[in-house]
Motif scaffolding. Structure first.
Motif, PDB file in Angstrom:
ATOM      1  N   ASP A 416       0.792  -1.227   0.000  1.00  0.00           N
ATOM      2  CA  ASP A 416       0.000   0.000   0.000  1.00  0.00           C
ATOM      3  C   ASP A 416       0.823   1.275   0.000  1.00  0.00           C
ATOM      4  OD1 ASP A 416      -2.168  -1.657   0.105  1.00  0.00           O
ATOM      5  OD2 ASP A 416      -2.708  -1.228   2.172  1.00  0.00           O
ATOM      6  N   ILE A 417       2.077   1.220   0.429  1.00  0.00           N
ATOM      7  CA  ILE A 417       2.870   2.457   0.532  1.00  0.00           C
ATOM      8  C   ILE A 417       3.671   2.744  -0.734  1.00  0.00           C
ATOM      9  CG2 ILE A 417       3.084   2.088   3.020  1.00  0.00           C
ATOM     10  CD1 ILE A 417       6.096   1.588   2.558  1.00  0.00           C
ATOM     11  N   ALA A 418       3.744   1.802  -1.663  1.00  0.00           N
ATOM     12  CA  ALA A 418       4.690   1.906  -2.772  1.00  0.00           C
ATOM     13  C   ALA A 418       4.086   2.560  -4.010  1.00  0.00           C
ATOM     14  CB  ALA A 418       5.228   0.526  -3.131  1.00  0.00           C
ATOM     15  N   HIS A 419       4.695   3.657  -4.456  1.00  0.00           N
ATOM     16  CA  HIS A 419       4.423   4.202  -5.787  1.00  0.00           C
ATOM     17  C   HIS A 419       5.349   3.453  -6.744  1.00  0.00           C
ATOM     18  CE1 HIS A 419       2.004   7.911  -4.895  1.00  0.00           C
ATOM     19  NE2 HIS A 419       2.510   7.702  -3.699  1.00  0.00           N
ATOM     20  N   TYR A 420       4.817   2.434  -7.393  1.00  0.00           N
ATOM     21  CA  TYR A 420       5.668   1.602  -8.238  1.00  0.00           C
ATOM     22  C   TYR A 420       5.274   1.762  -9.703  1.00  0.00           C
ATOM     23  CZ  TYR A 420       1.959  -1.929  -8.734  1.00  0.00           C
ATOM     24  OH  TYR A 420       0.793  -2.587  -9.045  1.00  0.00           O
ATOM     25  N   ILE A 421       6.133   1.322 -10.592  1.00  0.00           N
ATOM     26  CA  ILE A 421       5.947   1.517 -12.019  1.00  0.00           C
ATOM     27  C   ILE A 421       4.951   0.493 -12.557  1.00  0.00           C
ATOM     28  CG2 ILE A 421       7.121   1.500 -14.261  1.00  0.00           C
ATOM     29  CD1 ILE A 421       9.688   2.322 -12.661  1.00  0.00           C
ATOM     30  N   GLN A 422       3.877   1.012 -13.162  1.00  0.00           N
ATOM     31  CA  GLN A 422       2.842   0.143 -13.706  1.00  0.00           C
ATOM     32  C   GLN A 422       3.265  -0.400 -15.075  1.00  0.00           C
ATOM     33  OE1 GLN A 422       0.037  -0.512 -11.759  1.00  0.00           O
ATOM     34  NE2 GLN A 422       1.209   0.707 -10.286  1.00  0.00           N
ATOM     35  N   TYR A 423       2.990  -1.670 -15.277  1.00  0.00           N
ATOM     36  CA  TYR A 423       3.328  -2.320 -16.542  1.00  0.00           C
ATOM     37  C   TYR A 423       2.041  -2.661 -17.285  1.00  0.00           C
ATOM     38  CZ  TYR A 423       5.388  -5.656 -19.795  1.00  0.00           C
ATOM     39  OH  TYR A 423       5.805  -6.304 -20.922  1.00  0.00           O
ATOM     40  N   PRO A 424       1.963  -2.448 -18.595  1.00  0.00           N
ATOM     41  CA  PRO A 424       3.046  -2.051 -19.498  1.00  0.00           C
ATOM     42  C   PRO A 424       3.116  -0.553 -19.781  1.00  0.00           C
ATOM     43  CG  PRO A 424       1.180  -2.816 -20.778  1.00  0.00           C
ATOM     44  CD  PRO A 424       0.761  -2.916 -19.328  1.00  0.00           C
ATOM     45  N   ASP A 425       2.342   0.262 -19.079  1.00  0.00           N
ATOM     46  CA  ASP A 425       2.227   1.683 -19.433  1.00  0.00           C
ATOM     47  C   ASP A 425       3.316   2.568 -18.846  1.00  0.00           C
ATOM     48  OD1 ASP A 425      -0.302   1.492 -20.956  1.00  0.00           O
ATOM     49  OD2 ASP A 425      -1.071   0.781 -19.052  1.00  0.00           O
ATOM     50  N   LYS A 426       4.106   2.023 -17.906  1.00  0.00           N
ATOM     51  CA  LYS A 426       5.319   2.685 -17.416  1.00  0.00           C
ATOM     52  C   LYS A 426       5.070   4.030 -16.716  1.00  0.00           C
ATOM     53  CE  LYS A 426       7.809  -0.628 -19.213  1.00  0.00           C
ATOM     54  NZ  LYS A 426       8.734  -0.428 -20.320  1.00  0.00           N
ATOM     55  N   PHE A 427       4.073   4.088 -15.840  1.00  0.00           N
ATOM     56  CA  PHE A 427       3.891   5.281 -15.022  1.00  0.00           C
ATOM     57  C   PHE A 427       3.789   4.849 -13.558  1.00  0.00           C
ATOM     58  CE2 PHE A 427      -0.331   3.715 -15.917  1.00  0.00           C
ATOM     59  CZ  PHE A 427      -1.048   3.912 -14.743  1.00  0.00           C
TER      60      PHE A 427
END
Length: 553
Positions: A416-427
């Motif tokens: 819940d705390i992580a702003h991580y990179i979404q795949y495959p859209d890379k944001f």
């Protein structure tokens, strides 16, 4: 002392010609069932049901490499080994002997394992001197989905070092989804592993009811509320989130609760009688699930008060949101939407207890139990001054889930705390999904134990809910400008595909398994059909999951 005889059965179960390559089939076996799979010409036999909630795996999706996805909640297993690969399940499948004799598939299996209602725990224990990193320590802050999956995956990856888990909750990691979906209020029944199992079977030094007061990155240590300092070689931050109450008068009255912990469900279940008038504020998934679960307790009334016009409009669209709301109204749940909440007022008979909720333009709504499903905030206050927090309190991480902006490469933030990179859209985006936290933990554990084989996190979030007829949802939150539905939304039997610039970004279904499971694999392999292709009749369930670049209808 004699050794008890192992109940092994050997029998022919199926002609080999009836099982094609890349196919799986369930067969009867004694008093149970076995799942047969044929991968690259070889036959494999495993237990037939998902170890999470018992879904029949034959109804799921299988890939070229033996990866099978559960049709209900997205748990993944490797049928070649039986090992679990993705959350939300923890246990692996039982693996049995399979061979071909005179054109017949012959299986040998322990009958108790075939009938077992639980899966195979991997591993059962650690053995010093036989594996990786035995002189190291992993400290895990948080005892939720991310924390327990980190533990399990570390041991599955043969990590032989020490594991320290620090949790503010007073019990071992629980299946939190059962709180809103079923109002489970017994920690022992909700625990994934018992505290003694964490210690004896997984070698975890577990500290329940303990918070972290300080993280010292330079000293590679954390200090807890008990005054104890733990040194670490790898730090996994998985503290989850804490529920928020909206700032209105009366919010601190007795009978006003949130829903996140076992203590919360105990307050709710102990408060409900035939005279209880329950009001849930917010139309989040938590609120909507809890409303249905509370209704089964037969209180006097259940009312949902929402600030939006339609539940879930932003994520599912107006039509699906309205259909879900109408379905819940038929069950007996009342709705007040587009509500501007003014205050909560006390009961006339007890000035310390809530008695009503006041909505602008309406008569006061009687309420002697108010549940606030009004969102959560990352539980990261203990990190202030140690790492840079985002505006919402989250932490930005790289593709390997390591915290960005610090020089140390051994500190991870997950769940819940992580702003991580979404795949495959890379944001980058923060996702509050149970499966995401668990899969984060599994990936981090792999990267800790395989420093020369780091794997970027590329899984697309899968979410499920008990609302309506059982929602399955797959998507990254990339948004959509077009959508197409196959089926009937009004009957809550549909598959809706959302797309941005023609590319599918999300899939939502009810009563249409295993479409979401299949779509998750197609997105993972980056071979999901376009929205126009689906509109024009392309059936994603008929697409074979072969190596990337070799897929075909």
């Amino acid at each position: 002392m004699s050794t008890p005889e192992i109940d092994i059965i050997t029998k022919e179960v199926l002609p080999e010609s009836e099982l094609k390559d890349g196919q799986m089939k369930t067969v009867e076996f004694g008093e149970g069932k076995v799942l047969l799979s044929k991968i690259k010409g070889k036959i494999y036999a495993t237990s037939a049901f998902c170890t999470h909630y018992g879904a029949p795996l034959e109804k799921g999706v299988i890939s070229h490499d033996g990866r099978v996805v559960c049709p209900w909640h997205g748990a993944c297993f490797n049928v070649c080994t039986g090992d679990i690969e993705d959350a939300p399940g923890l246990d692996s499948l039982w693996k049995f002997s399979a061979a071909v004799n005179n054109g017949q598939i012959v299986v040998s299996a322990n009958q108790q394992e075939v009938k077992s209602k639980v899966g195979r725990i991997v591993p059962k224990a650690r053995t010093k001197g036989t594996g990786k990193k035995e002189n190291e320590t992993v400290v895990i802050v948080g005892g939720g989905s991310g924390g327990i999956h980190t533990v399990e995956s570390l041991r599955m990856n043969d990590y032989q070092g020490d594991i320290v888990m620090i949790s503010e909750e007073n019990y071992a990691p629980i299946d939190r989804t059962k709180l809103s979906k079923g109002l489970l209020d017994n920690a022992e029944k909700a625990q994934w592993r018992k505290p003694e199992e964490l210690k004896s079977d997984f070698g975890v030094d577990f500290y329940p009811g303990t918070s972290v007061n300080k993280v010292d990155l330079e000293a590679s240590s954390v200090t807890t509320s008990s005054g104890k300092t733990h040194k670490y070689d790898h730090l996994v931050l998985a503290p989850g989130a804490k529920p928020k109450k909206i700032p209105i008068d009366g919010v601190d009255l007795e009978g006003v609760v949130t829903l996140r912990f076992i203590e919360d469900t105990k307050k709710i279940t102990s408060s409900i009688t035939k005279d209880t008038e329950v009001v849930l504020i917010g139309t989040s998934f938590i609120s909507m699930e809890a409303a249905s679960a509370i209704l089964k307790k037969e209180p006097k009334s259940v009312t949902l008060v929402g600030m939006d016009e339609t539940p879930f409009e932003a994520i599912l669209g107006k039509e699906i949101g309205n259909a879900i709301m109408e379905n819940m109204k038929k069950q007996g749940i009342k709705f007040h939407m587009k509500a501007k909440i003014e205050k909560l007022s006390p009961s006339e008979s007890n000035p310390s207890h809530v008695g009503a909720i006041h909505v602008e333009g309406k008569d006061p709504i009687p309420a002697n139990l108010v549940v606030m499903g009004t969102g959560v905030a990352p539980a990261t206050s203990f990190l202030e001054g140690a790492v840079q927090l985002e505006k919402d309190g989250g932490v930005k991480v790289d593709e390997y889930l390591r915290i960005q902006g610090i020089k140390q490469k051994n500190v991870y933030a997950i769940g819940d705390i992580a702003h991580y990179i979404q795949y495959p859209d890379k944001f980058p985006r923060r996702v509050e999904h149970w499966n995401v936290a668990g899969n984060h933990g599994r990936e981090v554990a792999h990267n800790i134990t395989h420093p020369d084989d780091q794997v970027a996190y590329t899984k697309v979030p899968i979410f499920w809910s008990s609302i309506g007829k059982g929602l399955r949802y797959l998507g990254t939150g990339a948004g959509f400008d077009d959508s197409w539905t196959d089926g009937s939304i009004d009957e809550l039997k549909f598959a809706t595909y959302q797309a941005k610039n023609g590319k599918v970004t999300a899939v939502a279904t009810m009563q249409r398994d295993p479409i979401v499971a299949k779509a998750s694999e197609l997105m993972r392999l980056d071979i999901m059909p376009s929205l126009d292709e689906l509109r024009n009749g392309k059936n994603l369930l008929e697409i074979e999951l072969l190596d990337k670049g070799e897929n075909k209808i």
